[in-house]
Design an enzyme around this catalytic site. Structure first.
Site, PDB file in Angstrom:
ATOM      1  N   LEU A 102      44.523  87.157   0.899  1.00 47.38           N
ATOM      2  CA  LEU A 102      44.424  88.290   1.802  1.00 47.38           C
ATOM      3  C   LEU A 102      44.358  87.744   3.219  1.00 47.38           C
ATOM      4  CD1 LEU A 102      41.716  90.640   0.176  1.00 47.38           C
ATOM      5  CD2 LEU A 102      44.192  90.951   0.161  1.00 47.38           C
ATOM      6  N   ASP A 103      44.939  88.456   4.171  1.00 43.97           N
ATOM      7  CA  ASP A 103      44.809  88.059   5.572  1.00 43.97           C
ATOM      8  C   ASP A 103      43.336  87.962   5.950  1.00 43.97           C
ATOM      9  OD1 ASP A 103      47.542  88.187   5.788  1.00 43.97           O
ATOM     10  OD2 ASP A 103      47.580  90.109   6.827  1.00 43.97           O
TER      11      ASP A 103
END
EC number: 5.4.99.-
Length: 303
Positions: free
Chosen positions: A141-142
């Site tokens: 995930l960012d």
């Protein structure tokens, strides 16, 4: 190790109970473990070894409903886990599912070597299982995106998940708050994305980039914002953020693909709230869901 023994290793780490009538979790545990003191039962909850429908549950008065599954881990060597940026929601011999908070990197990069979800979990499994134990990256995930992630606990499980990701993962959904009111109630965005390290570029036609598909559904519109649920058919870097920019409705708080000054909650308003997959070893359907962040909901309250 034979297939049957491998499956058993994942499944027999837990004592399973099925709920037949409505009651609170503590009452249920007391009924199933009549020889255990209330202090002992509270200790099981605080040590995070009680699961309700595959989710760690520590709330003693959690309301159980008929059909729910309660599991108690038999892994007494497991160390307690406390971290304000990361929460373990499920763990067995082969996988760990976590909820990552915004601001925490999933894994370090060439440019960024700081503390990450990967490092935090590695330290935890080494404390629990000894040196040489590790977690393995499956997806990311960012940094500024919060929500559900999965890690493998051995290389074989990692390979199984990575090589069969689209067959194993049945549902992976996000929720976002975007600027402006969405024109459509639902739709699909298709473009070709090219990653140039610091920025991902989108093209409506095939320019050699990776084909990327995002399905969306508008849940609510109010106060100049829209609450949108997003379902990824492909999982490219920054895909949702770029696709919402393509629609003209960038995600709130996105300084890279939107308007940095539109940041009323001080974070990127993107959260991975649902993750459903077939267990890579047992084949059991695993379903995890987290609530929408309260900060998102506040933007839609009447003024």
């Amino acid at each position: 190790m034979a297939r049957g023994k491998i499956v058993a290793r994942a499944r027999t780490q837990y004592t399973d109970y099925t709920v037949n009538e409505p009651m609170e979790l503590m009452e249920f545990l007391a009924a199933k473990m009549p020889d255990a003191s209330r202090t002992k039962l509270k200790s099981l909850l605080s040590k995070r070894v009680v699961f309700v429908d595959s989710v760690i549950t520590t709330q003693y008065n959690f309301p159980l409903k008929p059909g729910m599954k309660v599991q108690i881990s038999r892994d007494k060597g497991k160390k307690e886990f406390h971290n304000k940026l990361l929460k373990i929601v499920y763990e067995d011999a082969y996988i760990i599912v976590v909820e990552k908070m915004q601001g925490l990197l999933s894994v370090s990069s060439e440019r960024q070597k700081e503390r990450t979800a990967y490092h935090i979990l590695n330290e935890y499994v080494q404390r629990s299982n000894g040196r040489g134990s590790n977690v393995y990256i499956v997806h990311r995930l960012d940094r500024d995106t919060s929500g559900l992630m999965m890690f493998a606990k051995d290389e074989k499980t990692q390979r199984t998940l990575r090589d069969n990701w689209h067959e194993i993962v049945t549902d992976r959904r996000y929720v976002a708050v975007v600027a402006g009111e969405m024109e459509k109630n639902a739709g699909c965005i298709i473009s070709w994305l090219t990653d140039r390290t610091l920025y991902v570029y989108s093209s409506p036609t095939d320019d050699g980039g990776q084909k990327s598909i995002t399905h969306y559904r508008t849940i609510k519109r109010a106060n100049g914002y829209s609450l949108v649920e997003l379902n990824l058919e492909t999982g490219r870097k920054n895909q949702i953020r770029v696709h919402m920019q393509d629609l003209g409705h960038p995600i709130v708080g996105d300084g890279r693909y939107g308007l940095e000054e539109v940041n009323p909650i001080g974070r990127l308003a993107l959260h991975a709230f649902k993750l459903c997959f077939y267990h890579p070893v047992t084949g059991e359907l695993m379903q995890f869901e987290t609530p929408y962040p309260n900060d998102f909901k506040k933007l839609f309250l009447k003024k």
